[in-house]
Design an enzyme around this catalytic site. Structure first.
Site, PDB file in Angstrom:
ATOM      1  N   PRO A 126      16.683  19.227  45.149  1.00  0.00           N
ATOM      2  CA  PRO A 126      17.232  18.685  45.522  1.00  0.00           C
ATOM      3  C   PRO A 126      18.162  18.565  44.126  1.00  0.00           C
ATOM      4  O   PRO A 126      18.866  17.953  44.210  1.00  0.00           O
ATOM      5  CB  PRO A 126      17.403  17.780  45.930  1.00  0.00           C
ATOM      6  CG  PRO A 126      15.460  16.828  45.770  1.00  0.00           C
ATOM      7  CD  PRO A 126      14.996  18.203  45.736  1.00  0.00           C
ATOM      8  N   CYS A 127      18.517  19.154  43.788  1.00  0.00           N
ATOM      9  CA  CYS A 127      19.430  19.068  42.472  1.00  0.00           C
ATOM     10  C   CYS A 127      20.901  19.170  43.489  1.00  0.00           C
ATOM     11  O   CYS A 127      21.381  18.566  42.752  1.00  0.00           O
ATOM     12  CB  CYS A 127      19.360  21.017  41.533  1.00  0.00           C
ATOM     13  SG  CYS A 127      20.115  22.014  43.263  1.00  0.00           S
ATOM     14  N   HIS A 128      21.276  19.420  44.901  1.00  0.00           N
ATOM     15  CA  HIS A 128      22.603  19.045  45.100  1.00  0.00           C
ATOM     16  C   HIS A 128      22.659  16.329  44.744  1.00  0.00           C
ATOM     17  O   HIS A 128      23.260  16.333  45.144  1.00  0.00           O
ATOM     18  CB  HIS A 128      22.365  18.655  46.997  1.00  0.00           C
ATOM     19  CG  HIS A 128      21.568  18.392  46.743  1.00  0.00           C
ATOM     20  ND1 HIS A 128      20.584  18.851  47.253  1.00  0.00           N
ATOM     21  CD2 HIS A 128      21.957  17.383  48.134  1.00  0.00           C
ATOM     22  CE1 HIS A 128      19.529  18.421  48.120  1.00  0.00           C
ATOM     23  NE2 HIS A 128      20.458  17.222  48.937  1.00  0.00           N
TER      24      HIS A 128
END
Length: 158
Positions: A126-128
């Site tokens: 989950p780089c977001h």
């Protein structure tokens, strides 16, 4: 020679290209296309079908974690960053500095940002969920508007 397969998943924010072998997912990235090109078929490997179904559950707000097998190719540093990203819970945000501290390299904030940008498993890794230390949205390979949408989506279903 490894054979790769692809299936496209239509999301409310664009098409996700899901790529993998018959055993593992290797990439989930937003495509530069507006229509699904690669559809599920009887020949689509089970792992890609499973990924597709889990993405569908995520976008419906019914899934917060992913269980299909996936792998990433990168340096040890990048893999460390990606593993640290996976510890950020659903609907929670962190900063590049938080990740740098988590990997015991507090001064590597810029390198963490670079590794974050090379993540090929959107949403799953989950780089977001990474925002600036000042609370503002920062870079996202899929576009800041998608990042904002994903964060708001997760807030709705936490």
């Amino acid at each position: 020679m490894t054979t790769y397969f692809q299936v496209d998943y239509p999301t409310p924010i664009g098409v996700l290209e899901i790529v993998g072998t018959s055993k593992v997912i290797t990439s989930i990235l937003f495509a530069d296309q507006e229509v699904v090109v690669h559809t599920l078929t009887a020949e689509t490997p089970a792992v890609l079908q499973d990924c597709y179904n889990q993405m569908d559950e995520y976008f419906q707000g019914k899934r917060q974690q992913f269980t299909f097998p996936h792998t990433s190719t990168g340096t040890e540093f990048q893999k460390g960053v990606w593993n640290a990203l996976m510890t950020i819970p659903y609907a929670v945000t962190g900063s590049y500095k938080d990740i740098a501290i988590a990997i015991n390299n507090e001064k590597a904030i810029r390198a963490v940002g670079s590794a974050n940008g090379k993540n090929k498993l959107s949403i799953v890794v989950p780089c977001h969920r990474i925002i600036g230390s000042n609370g503002k949205l920062t870079g996202y390979a899929g576009g800041l508007w998608r990042k904002e949408w994903l964060l708001e989506h997760e807030q709705k279903f936490q």
